[in-house]
Motif scaffolding. Structure first.
Motif, PDB file in Angstrom:
ATOM      1  N   ALA A 171       0.850  -1.194   0.000  1.00  0.00           N
ATOM      2  CA  ALA A 171       0.000   0.000   0.000  1.00  0.00           C
ATOM      3  C   ALA A 171       0.884   1.242   0.000  1.00  0.00           C
ATOM      4  O   ALA A 171       1.695   1.414   0.914  1.00  0.00           O
ATOM      5  CB  ALA A 171      -0.924   0.013   1.209  1.00  0.00           C
ATOM      6  N   PHE A 181      -4.416  -1.303  -4.138  1.00  0.00           N
ATOM      7  CA  PHE A 181      -3.217  -1.912  -3.568  1.00  0.00           C
ATOM      8  C   PHE A 181      -2.544  -2.794  -4.629  1.00  0.00           C
ATOM      9  O   PHE A 181      -3.184  -3.298  -5.536  1.00  0.00           O
ATOM     10  CB  PHE A 181      -3.569  -2.786  -2.375  1.00  0.00           C
ATOM     11  CG  PHE A 181      -4.019  -2.024  -1.148  1.00  0.00           C
ATOM     12  CD1 PHE A 181      -4.083  -2.679   0.069  1.00  0.00           C
ATOM     13  CD2 PHE A 181      -4.386  -0.691  -1.198  1.00  0.00           C
ATOM     14  CE1 PHE A 181      -4.486  -2.002   1.215  1.00  0.00           C
ATOM     15  CE2 PHE A 181      -4.794  -0.009  -0.071  1.00  0.00           C
ATOM     16  CZ  PHE A 181      -4.857  -0.662   1.140  1.00  0.00           C
ATOM     17  N   HIS A 197      -9.544  -2.845  -2.898  1.00  0.00           N
ATOM     18  CA  HIS A 197      -9.536  -1.604  -2.126  1.00  0.00           C
ATOM     19  C   HIS A 197      -9.024  -0.434  -2.951  1.00  0.00           C
ATOM     20  O   HIS A 197      -8.025  -0.559  -3.666  1.00  0.00           O
ATOM     21  CB  HIS A 197      -8.683  -1.762  -0.863  1.00  0.00           C
ATOM     22  CG  HIS A 197      -9.327  -2.622   0.171  1.00  0.00           C
ATOM     23  ND1 HIS A 197     -10.542  -2.336   0.727  1.00  0.00           N
ATOM     24  CD2 HIS A 197      -8.917  -3.783   0.735  1.00  0.00           C
ATOM     25  CE1 HIS A 197     -10.869  -3.284   1.591  1.00  0.00           C
ATOM     26  NE2 HIS A 197      -9.902  -4.187   1.611  1.00  0.00           N
ATOM     27  N   VAL A 202      -3.348   5.781   3.278  1.00  0.00           N
ATOM     28  CA  VAL A 202      -3.041   4.602   4.099  1.00  0.00           C
ATOM     29  C   VAL A 202      -1.753   4.858   4.874  1.00  0.00           C
ATOM     30  O   VAL A 202      -0.774   5.386   4.340  1.00  0.00           O
ATOM     31  CB  VAL A 202      -2.906   3.343   3.222  1.00  0.00           C
ATOM     32  CG1 VAL A 202      -2.442   2.153   4.052  1.00  0.00           C
ATOM     33  CG2 VAL A 202      -4.224   3.035   2.535  1.00  0.00           C
ATOM     34  N   ILE A 216      -6.359  -1.883   8.577  1.00  0.00           N
ATOM     35  CA  ILE A 216      -5.808  -0.786   7.790  1.00  0.00           C
ATOM     36  C   ILE A 216      -5.894   0.503   8.605  1.00  0.00           C
ATOM     37  O   ILE A 216      -6.976   0.886   9.066  1.00  0.00           O
ATOM     38  CB  ILE A 216      -6.570  -0.606   6.460  1.00  0.00           C
ATOM     39  CG1 ILE A 216      -6.613  -1.942   5.695  1.00  0.00           C
ATOM     40  CG2 ILE A 216      -5.922   0.476   5.607  1.00  0.00           C
ATOM     41  CD1 ILE A 216      -7.512  -1.931   4.487  1.00  0.00           C
ATOM     42  N   ASN A 413       6.336   2.724   0.600  1.00  0.00           N
ATOM     43  CA  ASN A 413       5.326   1.664   0.569  1.00  0.00           C
ATOM     44  C   ASN A 413       5.200   0.992   1.942  1.00  0.00           C
ATOM     45  O   ASN A 413       6.202   0.645   2.563  1.00  0.00           O
ATOM     46  CB  ASN A 413       5.697   0.590  -0.463  1.00  0.00           C
ATOM     47  CG  ASN A 413       5.547   1.088  -1.886  1.00  0.00           C
ATOM     48  OD1 ASN A 413       4.567   1.742  -2.204  1.00  0.00           O
ATOM     49  ND2 ASN A 413       6.513   0.784  -2.726  1.00  0.00           N
TER      50      ASN A 413
END
Length: 419
Positions: A171, A181, A197, A202, A216, A413
């Motif tokens: 993510a 994602f 999603h 995020v 999440i 990430n």
């Protein structure tokens, strides 16, 4: 004819008799001698016959002795069997155990055959994929060329069938653009879009294996949400919470969270979001707490806050600084070996938890942001770089790049492992 030792004497006597009684008596004596010789022959024949019978009887006696020995051994063997039969309960238990072992062996054999078949099919499929170019959805930017140390697979060993579903969910952090994602399939090092999603902003993701749910952490609005693995629907567990790190003790149904809103702390809640509470306030300890890892056997939490590597118990006691450095964002634990792995700038470090002694493992291509240990390999995402890398700490310590995952609006990430 065998000589008879008394014959000379008899002949001498006969001669004397003949001289005494004259010629008339000679015929009588000769007849007697002939009869004597005949009787002697019969005696000799009887002797040889008796000798043959004695030999025959000796042979029969020997055979009888051999048969007696065999019979004796047979009796002993039967006696031993009788003794074992007296231990009937032990025999029955051993029989049942052997039956169970045989059933297990049959089941394992069938399972092994099935796995071999699946493995052959998987290998054929992966060979087919590797011979063609890996294509990514148009909505996904094409991966950059990997470095010279890149590898086409995570492990040099043949993948096992159960690894087919193993993946890394990636993510992009802080991205304000709705995105999907990315999914990195470990067994083939192939990148695909995770279609379920389109969440933005995020901060952190974690995975609960038993319930197959994602956790999440989101920013603006600050909250922690949950969803099943393959669905778009999310459930809000907590609001007003910002986090860079979550770790799950599934056996105890606890999620530990490193928060920086509403304050710097380590908090805990159930996997359903209930009983949320801070176990330790880290406001005066240093910078924002980052990733955390759990020792579920010893009930300890290991964490980092940019400048320190630290540990604390499940109930927030015994806060201890284990190491210091800069850009300490990521940590993971090999609970079986008792080894803690963490990043200091671009260095991968390891620490033996029994004595808190740290050594350098290798140099990475970027500063690690998240780390996950899986089957002897550490997978890491990067801070300020789109790469996802790996280090095989079981057989060697050479870091290599798996994929470059660049998404608009993010250069860092987050990741979680879905075994």
């Amino acid at each position: 004819m065998v000589d008879f030792k008394y014959l000379p004497c008899l002949l001498t006597c006969a001669s004397l008799i003949c001289s005494c009684y004259g010629q008339d008596s000679m015929g009588y004596v000769l007849n007697k001698l002939k009869q004597f010789e005949k009787d002697l022959r019969h005696l000799k024949q009887g002797y040889h016959q008796m000798k043959r019978q004695l030999h025959h009887v000796s042979r029969l006696l020997s055979d009888f002795q051999n048969e007696t020995t065999v019979f004796h051994d047979s009796l002993l063997k039967k006696a031993g069997m009788s003794d074992r039969e007296n231990s009937c309960d032990i025999c029955m238990r051993e029989k049942h155990q052997l039956e169970k072992v045989l059933q297990t062996c049959d089941a394992n054999t069938a399972n092994l055959k099935s796995q071999i078949t699946t493995l052959k099919e998987t290998c054929q499929s992966q060979m087919s994929k590797l011979t063609s170019n890996v294509t990514v959805s148009p909505s996904t930017p094409a991966p950059l060329n990997v470095t010279s140390t890149s590898r086409t697979s995570v492990s040099t060993t043949t993948p096992r069938p159960e690894e087919e579903k193993s993946r890394i969910l990636i993510a992009p952090i802080w991205s304000s653009t709705p995105h999907q994602f990315r999914q990195l399939n470990i067994h083939s090092n192939s990148l695909s879009v995770y279609q379920y999603h389109t969440l933005k902003q995020v901060k952190c993701i974690a995975y609960i294996t038993k319930t197959r749910k994602l956790l999440i952490g989101l920013y603006n609005p600050d909250k922690i949400v949950s969803s099943t693995l393959d669905t778009r629907h999310v459930t809000v567990l907590r609001e007003g919470v910002e986090t860079f790190g979550m770790a799950v003790d599934e056996d105890r149904d606890i999620v530990f969270i490193s928060t920086y809103q509403p304050r710097y702390s380590i908090s805990r809640m159930s996997t359903q979001g209930k009983d949320f509470t801070a176990i330790i306030d880290l406001s005066k300890y240093g910078s924002i707490p980052r990733q955390i890892a759990l020792d579920t056997k010893r009930r300890r939490i290991y964490g980092c806050n940019t400048g320190k590597l630290f540990t604390v118990t499940y109930d927030g006691q015994g806060l201890t600084t284990l190491a210091t450095g800069s850009q300490v964002y990521a940590v993971t634990l090999d609970q079986t070996a008792g080894v803690l792995y963490y990043g200091v700038q671009k260095k991968l470090m390891k620490m033996t938890v029994s004595n808190n002694v740290s050594t350098e493992v290798t140099t990475l291509d970027a500063v690690p942001w998240n780390m996950r240990l899986y089957r002897g390999t550490i997978y890491y995402s990067s801070n300020g770089s789109p790469i996802v890398g790996a280090v095989d700490v079981t057989y060697n310590t050479v870091a290599y790049t798996l994929q470059s995952v660049s998404v608009k609006g993010s250069s860092t990430n987050g990741m979680c492992l879905i075994p």
